[in-house]
Design an enzyme around this catalytic site. Structure first.
Site, PDB file in Angstrom:
ATOM      1  N   HIS A 191     -26.702  20.572  56.620  1.00 43.12           N
ATOM      2  CA  HIS A 191     -27.275  21.846  57.079  1.00 43.12           C
ATOM      3  C   HIS A 191     -28.672  21.576  57.621  1.00 43.12           C
ATOM      4  O   HIS A 191     -29.462  20.859  56.988  1.00 43.12           O
ATOM      5  CB  HIS A 191     -27.432  22.843  55.926  1.00 43.12           C
ATOM      6  CG  HIS A 191     -26.162  23.209  55.231  1.00 43.12           C
ATOM      7  ND1 HIS A 191     -25.191  24.001  55.795  1.00 43.12           N
ATOM      8  CD2 HIS A 191     -25.714  22.901  53.989  1.00 43.12           C
ATOM      9  CE1 HIS A 191     -24.199  24.162  54.933  1.00 43.12           C
ATOM     10  NE2 HIS A 191     -24.486  23.502  53.829  1.00 43.12           N
ATOM     11  N   GLU A 217     -17.178  21.173  49.142  1.00 43.00           N
ATOM     12  CA  GLU A 217     -17.368  22.620  49.268  1.00 43.00           C
ATOM     13  C   GLU A 217     -16.898  23.072  50.650  1.00 43.00           C
ATOM     14  O   GLU A 217     -17.019  22.359  51.651  1.00 43.00           O
ATOM     15  CB  GLU A 217     -18.841  23.003  49.025  1.00 43.00           C
ATOM     16  CG  GLU A 217     -18.981  24.500  48.815  1.00 43.00           C
ATOM     17  CD  GLU A 217     -20.300  24.927  48.176  1.00 43.00           C
ATOM     18  OE1 GLU A 217     -21.203  24.095  48.009  1.00 43.00           O
ATOM     19  OE2 GLU A 217     -20.407  26.129  47.837  1.00 43.00           O
ATOM     20  N   ASP A 223     -17.734  24.992  53.018  1.00 45.65           N
ATOM     21  CA  ASP A 223     -18.494  25.054  54.272  1.00 45.65           C
ATOM     22  C   ASP A 223     -18.421  23.720  55.023  1.00 45.65           C
ATOM     23  O   ASP A 223     -18.794  23.640  56.189  1.00 45.65           O
ATOM     24  CB  ASP A 223     -19.950  25.488  54.050  1.00 45.65           C
ATOM     25  CG  ASP A 223     -20.652  24.761  52.927  1.00 45.65           C
ATOM     26  OD1 ASP A 223     -19.979  24.269  52.019  1.00 45.65           O
ATOM     27  OD2 ASP A 223     -21.888  24.679  52.949  1.00 45.65           O
ATOM     28  N   HIS A 249     -18.532  15.856  50.724  1.00 41.05           N
ATOM     29  CA  HIS A 249     -18.714  16.976  49.777  1.00 41.05           C
ATOM     30  C   HIS A 249     -17.583  17.970  50.013  1.00 41.05           C
ATOM     31  O   HIS A 249     -17.302  18.342  51.151  1.00 41.05           O
ATOM     32  CB  HIS A 249     -20.091  17.592  50.044  1.00 41.05           C
ATOM     33  CG  HIS A 249     -20.406  18.821  49.247  1.00 41.05           C
ATOM     34  ND1 HIS A 249     -19.906  19.072  47.991  1.00 41.05           N
ATOM     35  CD2 HIS A 249     -21.233  19.883  49.546  1.00 41.05           C
ATOM     36  CE1 HIS A 249     -20.388  20.229  47.559  1.00 41.05           C
ATOM     37  NE2 HIS A 249     -21.184  20.740  48.481  1.00 41.05           N
ATOM     38  N   HIS A 303     -24.710  18.579  44.943  1.00 47.43           N
ATOM     39  CA  HIS A 303     -24.830  19.481  43.819  1.00 47.43           C
ATOM     40  C   HIS A 303     -23.482  19.785  43.186  1.00 47.43           C
ATOM     41  O   HIS A 303     -23.385  20.697  42.358  1.00 47.43           O
ATOM     42  CB  HIS A 303     -25.530  20.788  44.259  1.00 47.43           C
ATOM     43  CG  HIS A 303     -24.714  21.622  45.231  1.00 47.43           C
ATOM     44  ND1 HIS A 303     -24.363  22.907  44.946  1.00 47.43           N
ATOM     45  CD2 HIS A 303     -24.166  21.351  46.434  1.00 47.43           C
ATOM     46  CE1 HIS A 303     -23.667  23.418  45.946  1.00 47.43           C
ATOM     47  NE2 HIS A 303     -23.534  22.493  46.854  1.00 47.43           N
ATOM     48  N   ASP A 322     -25.254  18.000  51.485  1.00 48.57           N
ATOM     49  CA  ASP A 322     -26.236  19.069  51.281  1.00 48.57           C
ATOM     50  C   ASP A 322     -27.650  18.519  51.021  1.00 48.57           C
ATOM     51  O   ASP A 322     -28.637  19.259  51.136  1.00 48.57           O
ATOM     52  CB  ASP A 322     -25.839  19.951  50.094  1.00 48.57           C
ATOM     53  CG  ASP A 322     -24.692  20.900  50.435  1.00 48.57           C
ATOM     54  OD1 ASP A 322     -24.439  21.139  51.624  1.00 48.57           O
ATOM     55  OD2 ASP A 322     -24.064  21.402  49.484  1.00 48.57           O
ATOM     56  N   TYR A 380     -34.048  26.259  50.055  1.00 47.47           N
ATOM     57  CA  TYR A 380     -32.761  25.587  49.803  1.00 47.47           C
ATOM     58  C   TYR A 380     -32.798  24.855  48.459  1.00 47.47           C
ATOM     59  O   TYR A 380     -31.869  24.949  47.656  1.00 47.47           O
ATOM     60  CB  TYR A 380     -32.486  24.600  50.947  1.00 47.47           C
ATOM     61  CG  TYR A 380     -31.079  24.082  50.968  1.00 47.47           C
ATOM     62  CD1 TYR A 380     -30.072  24.794  51.602  1.00 47.47           C
ATOM     63  CD2 TYR A 380     -30.745  22.899  50.334  1.00 47.47           C
ATOM     64  CE1 TYR A 380     -28.769  24.328  51.602  1.00 47.47           C
ATOM     65  CE2 TYR A 380     -29.452  22.427  50.338  1.00 47.47           C
ATOM     66  CZ  TYR A 380     -28.465  23.142  50.981  1.00 47.47           C
ATOM     67  OH  TYR A 380     -27.175  22.678  50.973  1.00 47.47           O
ATOM     68  N   HIS A 421     -23.084  33.033  49.614  1.00 37.93           N
ATOM     69  CA  HIS A 421     -22.790  33.336  48.211  1.00 37.93           C
ATOM     70  C   HIS A 421     -24.032  33.725  47.400  1.00 37.93           C
ATOM     71  O   HIS A 421     -24.371  33.132  46.385  1.00 37.93           O
ATOM     72  CB  HIS A 421     -21.929  32.283  47.510  1.00 37.93           C
ATOM     73  CG  HIS A 421     -22.342  30.853  47.698  1.00 37.93           C
ATOM     74  ND1 HIS A 421     -23.555  30.379  47.342  1.00 37.93           N
ATOM     75  CD2 HIS A 421     -21.662  29.788  48.189  1.00 37.93           C
ATOM     76  CE1 HIS A 421     -23.618  29.106  47.598  1.00 37.93           C
ATOM     77  NE2 HIS A 421     -22.495  28.721  48.126  1.00 37.93           N
TER      78      HIS A 421
HETATM   79 FE1  FEO Z   1     -22.451  22.577  48.814  1.00 34.24          FE
HETATM   80 FE2  FEO Z   1     -23.108  23.034  52.083  1.00 34.24          FE
HETATM   81  O1  FEO Z   1     -22.053  22.987  50.559  1.00 34.24           O
END
Ligand code: FEO
Length: 402
Positions: free
Chosen positions: A228, A83, A85, A81, A148, A167, A195, A27
């Protein structure tokens, strides 16, 4: 399901995530080295899956789980989280596994319901300090709102001394290596800084709060496991310190000169400004938007004390690419910068005005009046540009107490 194997992390925890070698646009963030979506399987009386992966990687995750245990044996799923991903395949995994419980924070329960239209009884909400027993081990949750997302939380597995930080403390880096000490430290620094700059920067006050909170909790963390990039096992103190430093964005004798150019006029000015800054002992990054991605500019700005921006005027406005990068930077809310603006034009010169407005919106005060040059800069114009650099450098040194 494909040839994917889980990686054993401790006697009872396996990495069952996915490696995304090819992703380059996250994104708007240039993920030059790809990414991983980390998920972890805890083998205890209650078999527990911590986080899932992006939807296209569902089979990879299930294959890695299947190399340890049948996915249907999973009792608990924890979503740290919401999100996508990390949750894109959550609905189908729930459907396959039929877990006894799926845990998320209170805000996570709401976010997951908004994403996937879950019934109210699908997610069990947990809050800071809540613990669940998995049998011999237990997991304690700590909410990390706005790190976040509003739903974000971290989970601590006591017997393994593992913190699953979603994250937090992560980076976009595809690798077969699972641990920080297996990767070059320069790569870790570059990717974790990038990041932080591109994901966490707007939430820096909360980062400072989180580091303080973790210290107060006094948890023995031997493995810090983000969603990640690599697991931190050798340099946990180092990554915490770097986050703490980045959150503060202290005054720095570094400048970013970011510009776009049409026929090189604005580029010549950028070089002269760089020369002026250098004469004051300022470390300079000159970034042409021809070759610098917005997310690399954001990373450079994280570590800078001055941001000097140049754009030619085209059709009565700044360059569209400059508007892109400034819009992106504005959203990241960098702090503690001083600014400068320059540009070139043919018959009107609105780009300088447009850039000034952005810097004003970003609360970046101009150290000097802007420089706007008609057509091609002559020797006088280049001297003025150099003087602009000198003036910004002097102001920066004064601000930083040098
Ligand atoms: Fe905020 Fe890796 O998603």
């Amino acid at each position: 399901m494909g040839s994917y194997t889980a990686e054993k992390i401790t006697d009872k925890v396996y990495w069952v995530g996915a490696i995304d070698w090819g992703v380059r646009d996250f994104h708007g963030y240039l993920t030059s080295r790809g990414s991983t979506y980390n998920a972890f399987l805890v083998i205890d009386e209650k078999v527990t899956l911590i986080d899932t992966v992006k939807k296209p990687f569902e089979k990879e995750m299930l294959a890695r789980i299947s190399s340890v245990i049948a996915p249907e044996k999973i009792d608990y799923i924890i979503s740290n989280h919401s999100e996508m991903d990390h949750t894109g395949c959550l609905p189908s995994v729930i459907e396959l596994v039929k877990p006894e419980k799926v845990f998320a924070s209170t805000m996570g329960k709401k976010a997951l319901a908004s994403h996937f239209f879950f019934d109210d009884d699908v997610i069990t909400a947990v809050g800071s300090g809540d613990s669940i027993s998995l049998g011999k081990s237990s997991i304690t949750f700590v909410e990390t709102r706005m790190l976040h997302w509003p739903d974000s939380m971290v989970s601590y597995l006591d017997t393994e001394k593992m913190m699953f930080s979603q994250d937090g403390f992560g980076m976009h880096l595809a690798s077969t290596e699972r641990y920080d000490d297996q990767l070059p430290s320069q790569v870790l620094l570059e990717e974790s800084e990038k990041y932080y700059a591109n994901i966490l920067l707007p939430f820096s006050p909360m980062v400072t709060g989180l580091i303080k909170k973790l210290a107060e909790l006094n948890l023995d963390i031997q493995l810090l496991c983000p969603d990640h990039g690599p697991i931190w096992r050798s340099d946990i103190g180092g990554i915490l310190q770097r986050w703490e430093k980045w959150a503060l964005q202290k005054c720095s004798l570094k400048a970013v000169v970011m510009y776009d150019t049409m026929w090189k006029s604005t580029g010549y000015l950028a070089d002269a400004i760089c020369d002026g800054l250098q004469s004051q002992g300022i470390s300079v990054r000159v970034m042409s938007l021809d070759s610098s991605h917005r997310s690399d500019v954001a990373t450079a700005v994280l570590d800078a004390g001055a941001l000097i921006v140049g754009s030619p005027t085209i059709n009565g406005q700044m360059f569209p690419r400059m508007a892109d990068v400034l819009t992106y930077l504005k959203g990241l809310k960098p702090k503690n910068l001083i600014g400068g603006v320059f540009g070139s034009y043919g018959w009107s010169g609105e780009a300088v005005r447009d850039v000034e407005q952005y810097l004003s919106d970003m609360k970046i005060p101009l150290a000097v009046p802007s420089l706007n040059v008609n057509y091609v800069p002559g020797e006088d114009d280049l001297l003025k540009a150099r003087e602009l650099g000198i003036a910004v450098g002097r102001e920066l040194k004064e601000k930083c107490g040098e």
